[in-house]
Scaffold this motif. Structure first.
Motif, PDB file in Angstrom:
ATOM      1  N   SER A   1     -83.753-104.083-106.637  1.00 41.14           N
ATOM      2  CA  SER A   1     -83.738-102.895-107.485  1.00 41.14           C
ATOM      3  C   SER A   1     -82.320-102.575-107.921  1.00 41.14           C
ATOM      4  CB  SER A   1     -84.308-101.684-106.740  1.00 41.14           C
ATOM      5  OG  SER A   1     -85.702-101.798-106.587  1.00 41.14           O
ATOM      6  N   VAL A   2     -82.194-102.083-109.150  1.00 42.88           N
ATOM      7  CA  VAL A   2     -80.921-101.576-109.654  1.00 42.88           C
ATOM      8  C   VAL A   2     -80.782-100.135-109.190  1.00 42.88           C
ATOM      9  CG1 VAL A   2     -79.598-100.991-111.723  1.00 42.88           C
ATOM     10  CG2 VAL A   2     -81.012-103.057-111.703  1.00 42.88           C
ATOM     11  N   ILE A   3     -79.647 -99.804-108.559  1.00 43.65           N
ATOM     12  CA  ILE A   3     -79.441 -98.410-108.155  1.00 43.65           C
ATOM     13  C   ILE A   3     -78.625 -97.652-109.201  1.00 43.65           C
ATOM     14  CG2 ILE A   3     -79.625 -98.968-105.714  1.00 43.65           C
ATOM     15  CD1 ILE A   3     -76.561 -98.560-105.514  1.00 43.65           C
ATOM     16  N   ALA A   4     -77.881 -98.387-110.059  1.00 47.50           N
ATOM     17  CA  ALA A   4     -77.111 -97.736-111.124  1.00 47.50           C
ATOM     18  C   ALA A   4     -76.464 -98.787-112.012  1.00 47.50           C
ATOM     19  CB  ALA A   4     -76.027 -96.822-110.558  1.00 47.50           C
ATOM     20  N   THR A   5     -76.244 -98.422-113.258  1.00 48.88           N
ATOM     21  CA  THR A   5     -75.362 -99.161-114.156  1.00 48.88           C
ATOM     22  C   THR A   5     -73.994 -98.498-114.044  1.00 48.88           C
ATOM     23  OG1 THR A   5     -77.170 -99.673-115.688  1.00 48.88           O
ATOM     24  CG2 THR A   5     -74.926 -99.843-116.549  1.00 48.88           C
ATOM     25  N   ILE A   6     -72.937 -99.299-113.897  1.00 47.18           N
ATOM     26  CA  ILE A   6     -71.609 -98.708-113.663  1.00 47.18           C
ATOM     27  C   ILE A   6     -70.602 -99.032-114.770  1.00 47.18           C
ATOM     28  CG2 ILE A   6     -71.875 -98.653-111.154  1.00 47.18           C
ATOM     29  CD1 ILE A   6     -70.149-101.193-111.012  1.00 47.18           C
ATOM     30  N   PHE A   7     -71.006 -99.865-115.760  1.00 45.29           N
ATOM     31  CA  PHE A   7     -70.041-100.270-116.781  1.00 45.29           C
ATOM     32  C   PHE A   7     -70.790-100.777-118.003  1.00 45.29           C
ATOM     33  CE2 PHE A   7     -67.386-103.804-118.560  1.00 45.29           C
ATOM     34  CZ  PHE A   7     -66.315-103.041-119.007  1.00 45.29           C
ATOM     35  N   LYS A   8     -70.265-100.434-119.198  1.00 45.48           N
ATOM     36  CA  LYS A   8     -70.831-100.920-120.453  1.00 45.48           C
ATOM     37  C   LYS A   8     -69.703-101.303-121.405  1.00 45.48           C
ATOM     38  CE  LYS A   8     -74.823 -97.756-120.316  1.00 45.48           C
ATOM     39  NZ  LYS A   8     -75.515 -96.668-121.055  1.00 45.48           N
ATOM     40  N   THR A   9     -69.889-102.372-122.135  1.00 46.65           N
ATOM     41  CA  THR A   9     -68.945-102.740-123.186  1.00 46.65           C
ATOM     42  C   THR A   9     -69.581-103.800-124.084  1.00 46.65           C
ATOM     43  OG1 THR A   9     -66.717-103.541-123.686  1.00 46.65           O
ATOM     44  CG2 THR A   9     -67.842-104.564-121.839  1.00 46.65           C
ATOM     45  N   GLU A  10     -69.076-103.892-125.306  1.00 42.11           N
ATOM     46  CA  GLU A  10     -69.534-104.926-126.241  1.00 42.11           C
ATOM     47  C   GLU A  10     -68.449-105.963-126.491  1.00 42.11           C
ATOM     48  OE1 GLU A  10     -70.665-102.824-129.761  1.00 42.11           O
ATOM     49  OE2 GLU A  10     -72.695-102.419-129.041  1.00 42.11           O
ATOM     50  N   LYS A  11     -67.318-105.850-125.795  1.00 41.49           N
ATOM     51  CA  LYS A  11     -66.177-106.698-126.136  1.00 41.49           C
ATOM     52  C   LYS A  11     -65.717-107.605-125.005  1.00 41.49           C
ATOM     53  CE  LYS A  11     -63.094-105.424-128.999  1.00 41.49           C
ATOM     54  NZ  LYS A  11     -61.948-104.798-129.688  1.00 41.49           N
ATOM     55  N   ASP A  12     -66.567-107.896-124.055  1.00 37.12           N
ATOM     56  CA  ASP A  12     -66.111-108.763-122.969  1.00 37.12           C
ATOM     57  C   ASP A  12     -66.838-110.099-122.910  1.00 37.12           C
ATOM     58  OD1 ASP A  12     -68.542-107.835-122.088  1.00 37.12           O
ATOM     59  OD2 ASP A  12     -67.928-107.702-119.997  1.00 37.12           O
ATOM     60  N   HIS A  13     -67.726-110.352-123.876  1.00 32.91           N
ATOM     61  CA  HIS A  13     -68.401-111.649-123.982  1.00 32.91           C
ATOM     62  C   HIS A  13     -68.033-112.304-125.313  1.00 32.91           C
ATOM     63  CE1 HIS A  13     -70.707-110.344-120.543  1.00 32.91           C
ATOM     64  NE2 HIS A  13     -71.408-111.466-120.529  1.00 32.91           N
ATOM     65  N   GLY A  14     -68.041-113.616-125.328  1.00 36.24           N
ATOM     66  CA  GLY A  14     -67.728-114.310-126.571  1.00 36.24           C
ATOM     67  C   GLY A  14     -67.652-115.815-126.386  1.00 36.24           C
ATOM     68  N   ILE A  15     -67.059-116.466-127.374  1.00 35.40           N
ATOM     69  CA  ILE A  15     -66.964-117.939-127.397  1.00 35.40           C
ATOM     70  C   ILE A  15     -65.534-118.329-127.726  1.00 35.40           C
ATOM     71  CG2 ILE A  15     -67.757-120.049-128.553  1.00 35.40           C
ATOM     72  CD1 ILE A  15     -70.398-118.543-129.126  1.00 35.40           C
ATOM     73  N   ILE A  16     -65.003-119.270-126.959  1.00 33.99           N
ATOM     74  CA  ILE A  16     -63.683-119.844-127.216  1.00 33.99           C
ATOM     75  C   ILE A  16     -63.880-121.269-127.710  1.00 33.99           C
ATOM     76  CG2 ILE A  16     -61.435-120.464-126.246  1.00 33.99           C
ATOM     77  CD1 ILE A  16     -62.012-117.458-126.293  1.00 33.99           C
ATOM     78  N   GLY A  17     -63.255-121.615-128.832  1.00 36.09           N
ATOM     79  CA  GLY A  17     -63.376-122.966-129.387  1.00 36.09           C
ATOM     80  C   GLY A  17     -62.028-123.650-129.543  1.00 36.09           C
ATOM     81  N   ARG A  18     -62.060-124.948-129.715  1.00 37.81           N
ATOM     82  CA  ARG A  18     -60.849-125.748-129.953  1.00 37.81           C
ATOM     83  C   ARG A  18     -60.728-125.997-131.464  1.00 37.81           C
ATOM     84  NH1 ARG A  18     -58.860-129.436-125.475  1.00 37.81           N
ATOM     85  NH2 ARG A  18     -58.000-130.543-127.280  1.00 37.81           N
TER      86      ARG A  18
END
Length: 347
Positions: free
Chosen positions: A120-137
């Motif tokens: 069970s989840v007891i709480a959400t403690i953090f939200k953001t839209e800018k910490d996931h992504g893709i790094i390319g060469r």
């Protein structure tokens, strides 16, 4: 004669008073001596809670603050940190009984629901839209998102990075079949992309920043803004949560104070989070204002879990065909007791 009796009366009273004073002084002396010689009564020991988490990830700021600023101790608990590089690994530690609680994004919760694991989840403690992504060469021809077609992409399967990659490709009118996904542990990404084993990597911070630093001018980043909102949660086994309701409330109160500290004291909180970290966090100062450190249970969590379950079923990442009722995977009592206004889940 009357004067003699009066003097005799006063003398007797003086003797009695002196005797009482002597006895009182003796009792005080004995009490002091006994106190000095007797061992002090030990204070009640702090209750221990083991949390499996990734302290390198900025979403754990409230945990770090709660521990370092004494918010956990104030609640009568001592938190031991068990280090992991992903929420998937932290969830496994909870499932295996190696930790009481764990911090995870929504994807591990989604899979736990599909697999009918009693968490069970007891709480959400953090939200953001800018910490996931893709790094390319760049030297592999990756200059814009559409260039990912036909490329080898590193990813940790069945994680939020995997979901982000799928959503990102969908935005480019591509499918997961248009790339070759190669499974890595998060800590292996930087070496893999630097050696050229993969052309790109889908992941989250701080691994994105580490890869960019290693690649230098040869690196390009595409962030998952408007593609995936990270919802970082605290989970536990239902058996532990239901048997320790007071402990859960203590943890939540401490995390709420920690979240307030991370929001209200950004410079101090960032310094506290960065202390002793292996990763380069120099870019976090600019991004900090976009981070939302808040303890709650939002209806958006259930909606996200349902969307992700549809994705997992469609992409055959599970043998299940029905979406579970994710309300069964949320523990409401704790948050409703300590911060009812932060609970917006319809139930």
């Amino acid at each position: 004669m009357a004067g003699a009796k009066f003097r005799q009366f006063n003398f007797r009273h003086i003797l009695v008073w002196c005797a009482c004073l002597f006895v009182a002084t003796l009792m005080l002396s004995l009490s002091y001596f006994w106190t000095k010689r007797s061992p002090s009564i030990p204070a009640s020991p702090l209750e221990q809670v083991i949390i499996a988490t990734n302290t390198e990830y900025v979403g754990t700021c409230s945990i770090t603050a709660a521990r370092e600023k004494g918010f956990f101790a104030k609640e009568g608990i001592v938190v031991l940190i068990q280090s992991h590089s992903s929420g998937k690994a932290a969830m496994e530690a909870v499932l295996q009984g190696q930790a009481n609680l764990g911090t995870v994004a929504d994807i591990p919760v989604m899979f736990a629901g599909l697999d009918q694991r009693p968490v069970s989840v007891i709480a959400t403690i953090f939200k953001t839209e800018k910490d996931h992504g893709i790094i390319g060469r760049r030297d592999r021809g990756i200059l814009e998102p559409a260039n990912l077609k036909g490329k080898r992409v590193g990813v940790t399967l069945s994680t939020s990075g995997h979901f982000t990659l799928s959503a990102f490709l969908n935005r480019q009118k591509l499918s997961v079949k248009d790339v070759t996904m190669i499974n890595y542990k998060p800590e292996e990404f930087a070496d893999a992309i630097e050696r050229g084993e993969v052309d790109a990597v889908a992941s989250w911070e701080p691994f994105l920043n580490t890869m960019l630093t290693r690649l230098g001018s040869n690196g390009v980043a595409f962030y998952g803004k408007d593609v995936y909102e990270s919802l970082y949660n605290v989970v536990g086994m239902r058996s532990y949560i239901s048997s320790q309701p007071e402990t859960i409330k203590k943890v939540l109160r401490a995390l709420d104070q920690g979240s307030q500290y991370c929001n209200d004291m950004p410079d101090s909180a960032r310094a506290l989070h960065e202390s002793g970290k292996k990763t380069d966090t120099k870019d976090q100062k600019a991004a900090w204002a976009t981070y939302r450190f808040e303890v709650g249970l939002d209806q958006g969590l259930l909606l996200a879990l349902e969307d992700q379950a549809r994705w997992a079923i469609k992409n055959k990442l599970t043998n299940k065909t029905e979406i579970p009722n994710y309300l069964d995977y949320v523990y409401l009592d704790g948050m409703e007791k300590i911060k009812p206004a932060a609970v917006t889940i319809i139930h």
